[in-house]
Design an enzyme around this catalytic site. Structure first.
Site, PDB file in Angstrom:
ATOM      1  N   LEU A  15       0.816  -1.206   0.000  1.00  0.00           N
ATOM      2  CA  LEU A  15       0.000   0.000   0.000  1.00  0.00           C
ATOM      3  C   LEU A  15       0.859   1.268   0.000  1.00  0.00           C
ATOM      4  O   LEU A  15       0.612   2.205  -0.767  1.00  0.00           O
ATOM      5  CB  LEU A  15      -0.924  -0.038   1.214  1.00  0.00           C
ATOM      6  CG  LEU A  15      -2.163   0.830   1.228  1.00  0.00           C
ATOM      7  CD1 LEU A  15      -2.947   0.730  -0.070  1.00  0.00           C
ATOM      8  CD2 LEU A  15      -3.046   0.419   2.400  1.00  0.00           C
ATOM      9  N   ARG A 299      -4.899  -3.184  21.713  1.00  0.00           N
ATOM     10  CA  ARG A 299      -4.251  -4.480  21.547  1.00  0.00           C
ATOM     11  C   ARG A 299      -3.274  -4.830  22.658  1.00  0.00           C
ATOM     12  O   ARG A 299      -3.237  -5.968  23.121  1.00  0.00           O
ATOM     13  CB  ARG A 299      -3.515  -4.496  20.211  1.00  0.00           C
ATOM     14  CG  ARG A 299      -4.502  -4.456  19.091  1.00  0.00           C
ATOM     15  CD  ARG A 299      -3.841  -4.318  17.768  1.00  0.00           C
ATOM     16  NE  ARG A 299      -4.906  -4.339  16.762  1.00  0.00           N
ATOM     17  CZ  ARG A 299      -4.722  -4.204  15.472  1.00  0.00           C
ATOM     18  NH1 ARG A 299      -3.512  -4.038  15.003  1.00  0.00           N
ATOM     19  NH2 ARG A 299      -5.728  -4.238  14.641  1.00  0.00           N
TER      20      ARG A 299
END
Lengths: 629, 251
Positions: A15, A299
């Site tokens: 990306l 996370r």
């Protein structure tokens, strides 16, 4: 092409790299794009859950300011703030561009982009395309770059591996040396600027959620040629990895965002099937410990909580390193629509249907917040990054830029979910724009430099390869890699201790010595896979030392870097206004005075030399610690 | 000997050399998929006959069946090696490179033809530039989204091309995967603006009419993409386009 026209190189077709190509091509600058494989196969396609941008279409008064604050606090204030500010401000426009490229974002009943909830955030802010957002974003930019390829403004070199930078007398980057992975020839490519977009380094930990090509070797090579490496010790563990022999596959955070609940049986000797265990006998530890966020805590918080439940409380399922992620209370049709792709992966690899049965998970190595150090120019008016400046995303080597996961700019000590697709896209575009500015300001193009510069660089790499091919060394690169992964997972993992880090450092130094004696079984002179792999292993070990050394020296607990010995514990049941809480804030601020600084690693023959730099906290000064209760 | 997994692998040293077969056996483990088994063979490549050989070359990356790299013929069927559990296969497990693409080495093939075809049919949405235009993209109903999303999951793996009798190195056919992308781009609210260009690209040689309607493609697609539905829709679109070209304005 005339030699006066600047030429640029992008290494990596994920990306970030594709965005950089696109930005350069749109600026009219010629680009050569190098990739280890066909660009469409890049690791970006593994990102499942989504990409953050404040669209505020869910009636929650979401704001860009809140996105900035969440990103800064999520990263425990360790990232320089002006680039974060600009990234969050640019995010909605970036998403709209993706939408215009035809990315198949999921829709609301009235045809607008739908948003989902992600960890570390209280508002719905995450745009998604089913459960394959990364794949869709990658394909969107890939199709745009293909248009420029058809116009011959981008030239792809797929199946080429970046081996080294070419540095001129002044130390500026003037191209790369690359290896043709088919005929094994080595070639120098002159360029006026180079962008590394070479992704993460999960393979340093052996098994991770990363693709098998995410070795960090390219970043390591730039580091070994003088590029500074930032915050290497900050490695994100994804709380919901499904264990496998060959890889720890990811169960997206979207599974928690969409209502998934994490639990263990209260009785570690529990033998009933999970679905037969009544609610009263289940311990929903995230919901109990963090009532405000519940299962959608960030996370690192979730990973440590799972670690604690398993390692300290001994409540791992069947006494093993695993806990349950439960989706079975949600309607199967809803799950299929929102999480189809990840359910499919689980079914295929485990033979169990998550709509019917609980999923077994454990924290897995997932993302490197650290990376090559990159510069930025601050805009004195807005306090953000000055877009278009040639300084943005420039590494410490002039003419060398970095973007995507291989740079360390945006996520500080911990990355929020769905911020990585954003930073990869945004930084790729910024790096492309910066390089367009940089090459236009150059007095002399690489094509006018003496050819001996390029010939020498090429010869040097040919010699390295020749030495490996003809070596009678006894070390096996696969064995070395496995040992590297074992050291890193056991001693530089979720919970870190100095004694273990010392051991890891000496073991890594020993491993590096041994890696100089690699011998290759494979003698093929066509598509030889062992040779590039052996070189990657050598370079992974060098970078592993950066990670371990940074972790050893940082005596604190910040974000993903957790040393219990130095943990400042939030006083239980106390909140702002309580004297215990105020005392905690004082200690937290004192610790920031000592440790709120970027780790900078510089390569030397003896190993990484670590120094520290202040962090620009001008957007949201560190007054409030992270508190997800 | 304890339980083993038995592989028969078709090998080829380079694009110009002749193929040959070798057999390997590794200790059985129920969780092995084909890639993890190949990894184990790679570390100590000794054939069943005890001969030390060059490691088998194959391609893999994501290991989650989303990048498309590790596509090969497994017991004669084109599929991704990473998501094929050995426990589901009859032995010996026969591994071969895809046959419709040039072999690079062993199980690695060159799928460049697929990417070239995407160029040929202009499989992109034309945008003015990647900059912010300060306006949202077009609205898309959830029903349209559902129909389109499935096509956007194509990972250019080549399974459908392998199964297609009309696709191959000596045929000009662009193949089902490429056609499905034309279907996807043509359905997009602004992609429609250049529908005629894409249709014209598949109305000549190597285009839609080369499809022999064998319907093998849809059987092997690992993502269950309705390739034959796309081809059917394009049939209607090209017919209308042909009439427009004859009687009306080109677009």
């Amino acid at each position: 092409m005339s030699s006066k026209q600047p030429r640029t190189i992008v290494v990596g077709g994920g990306l970030g790299g594709l965005w950089a190509c696109l930005a350069l091509a749109e600026s009219g600058v010629a680009v050569d794009l190098f990739c280890l494989f066909e660009v469409k196969r890049s690791h970006s396609c593994c990102a499942q859950g989504g990409i953050n941008a404040v669209l505020d279409t869910k009636g929650q008064q979401d704001s860009i300011r809140q996105h900035i604050v969440d990103t800064i606090k999520g990263g425990a204030y360790l990232a320089n703030q002006p680039p974060i500010k600009t990234m969050c401000e640019e995010a909605p426009g970036l998403i709209r561009t993706f939408e215009r490229m035809g990315v198949t974002f999921s829709r609301t009943p009235e045809g607008l982009m739908d948003l989902r909830l992600f960890g570390g955030v209280k508002n719905r802010r995450t745009c998604f395309a089913g459960a394959s957002t990364g794949q869709q974003l990658l394909y969107g930019v890939d199709s745009q770059v293909r248009k420029y390829e058809a116009l011959e403004r981008v030239k792809k070199y797929e199946w080429w591996e970046f081996l080294s930078l070419i540095l001129d007398e002044e130390g500026s980057c003037r191209g790369i040396v690359a290896l043709d992975l088919r005929d094994m020839s080595v070639k120098a490519f002159p360029a006026d600027a180079v962008i590394l977009a070479t992704g993460g380094l999960g393979l340093i930990y052996g098994k991770s959620t990363n693709s098998t090509n995410s070795t960090g070797a390219a970043a390591s090579r730039a580091y070994q040629q003088g590029a500074l490496f930032l915050n290497g010790e900050f490695i994100q563990f994804h709380p919901t990895g499904m264990l496998g022999d060959d890889k720890t596959r990811l169960m997206s955070e979207a599974a928690r965002g969409e209502g998934g609940r994490i639990w263990v049986p209260k009785n570690p000797k529990e033998r009933r099937a999970p679905r037969d265990i009544p609610e009263n006998d289940r311990f929903y530890f995230l919901e109990e410990w963090y009532p405000a966020y519940g299962n959608t805590v960030p996370r690192d918080v979730a990973s440590r909580a799972i670690w604690k439940v398993v390692k300290d409380l001994g409540l791992g399922v069947h006494g093993e390193d695993k806990v349950f992620l439960d989706l079975t209370h949600l309607p199967a049709e809803f799950l299929e629509r929102r999480l189809g792709a990840i359910l499919e992966i689980y079914r295929k690899f485990k033979g169990v249907d998550p709509c019917q049965d609980v999923v077994e998970i454990f924290p897995a190595i997932h993302y490197s917040m650290g990376g090559l150090w990159v510069d930025w120019e601050k805009d004195p008016v807005t306090g953000g990054m000055k877009l278009g400046s040639a300084r943005n995303h420039s590494t410490s080597i002039p003419g060398l830029y970095a973007c995507g996961e291989c740079d360390g700019a945006y996520h500080g000590a911990n990355r929020l979910g769905a911020n990585s697709l954003l930073s990869a896209s945004f930084s790729g575009r910024v790096a492309g724009q910066s390089v367009a500015t940089y090459v236009k300001g150059l007095k002399q193009t690489a094509a006018t430099l003496p050819s001996s510069l390029f010939e020498q660089a090429q010869k040097q790499q040919e010699e390295v390869n020749q030495a490996l091919v003809s070596s009678d060394g006894k070390e096996n690169p696969y064995v070395l890699h496995r040992e590297l992964g074992d050291i890193m997972r056991k001693k530089v993992g979720v919970v870190r201790q100095n004694a273990e880090l010392d051991q890891a450092l000496s073991q890594l130094a020993e491993l590096q010595e041994r890696s100089a004696r690699i011998g290759l079984d494979e003698k093929a002179d066509w598509s030889n896979l062992s040779l590039p792999y052996a070189r990657q292993v050598q370079d992974m070990i060098v970078l592993a030392r950066v990670i371990a050394q940074g972790a050893r020296l940082r005596d604190e607990f910040r974000g993903a870097h957790y040393k219990p010995e130095f943990e400042l514990k939030l006083p239980e049941g106390k909140f702002p206004g309580d004297p215990e809480y105020d005392e905690y804030i004082d200690n937290w601020k004192r610790n920031n005075e000592k440790w709120l600084k970027s780790t900078i690693a510089k390569h030397t023959i003896e190993g990484p030399r670590i120094s520290y730099r202040p962090v620009d906290t001008s957007v949201f000064p560190p007054e409030q610690p992270r508190d997800y209760r | 000997m304890d339980k083993t997994i038995h592989f028969r692998i078709r090998r080829q040293d380079n694009p110009r050399s002749a193929p040959y077969w070798q057999e390997f056996q590794i200790p059985y483990r129920p969780e092995h998929n084909v890639v993890s088994a190949l990894m184990e063979i790679r570390e100590n490549p000794v054939t069943t006959q005890g001969e030390k050989v060059e490691p088998v070359a194959w391609e893999s990356n994501c290991m989650e069946e989303v990048c498309g790299s590790c596509t090969m013929l497994i017991n004669g069927k084109p599929r991704q090696a990473c998501s094929t559990l050995v426990d589901t296969l009859t032995e010996p497990i026969v591994l071969e490179p895809l046959t419709k693409f040039p072999v690079v080495r062993d199980l690695m093939v060159d799928r460049q033809a697929m990417f070239e075809s995407l160029k040929k049919v202009k499989a992109w949405i034309d945008i003015d530039g990647s900059w912010n235009v300060h306006t949202g993209g077009p609205r898309i109903s959830p029903q349209e989204w559902e129909e389109n999303y499935i096509y956007s999951r194509c990972m250019t793996c080549g399974c459908c091309m392998e199964a297609c009798p009309q696709f191959g190195p000596s045929y000009p056919f662009v193949g089902p995967a490429t056609l499905a992308q034309v279907r996807l781009m043509n359905a997009h609210p602004t992609g429609k603006y250049f529908r005629a260009d894409r249709l014209h690209a598949i109305m000549g040689e190597g285009g839609l009419s080369d499809c022999g309607n064998a319907q093998n493609c849809v059987e092997v697609c690992p993502k269950d993409i309705p390739l034959t539905t796309a081809i059917g829709e394009l049939g209607r679109q090209t017919t209308i386009q042909m009439l427009k070209d004859l009687f009306g304005p080109g677009r």
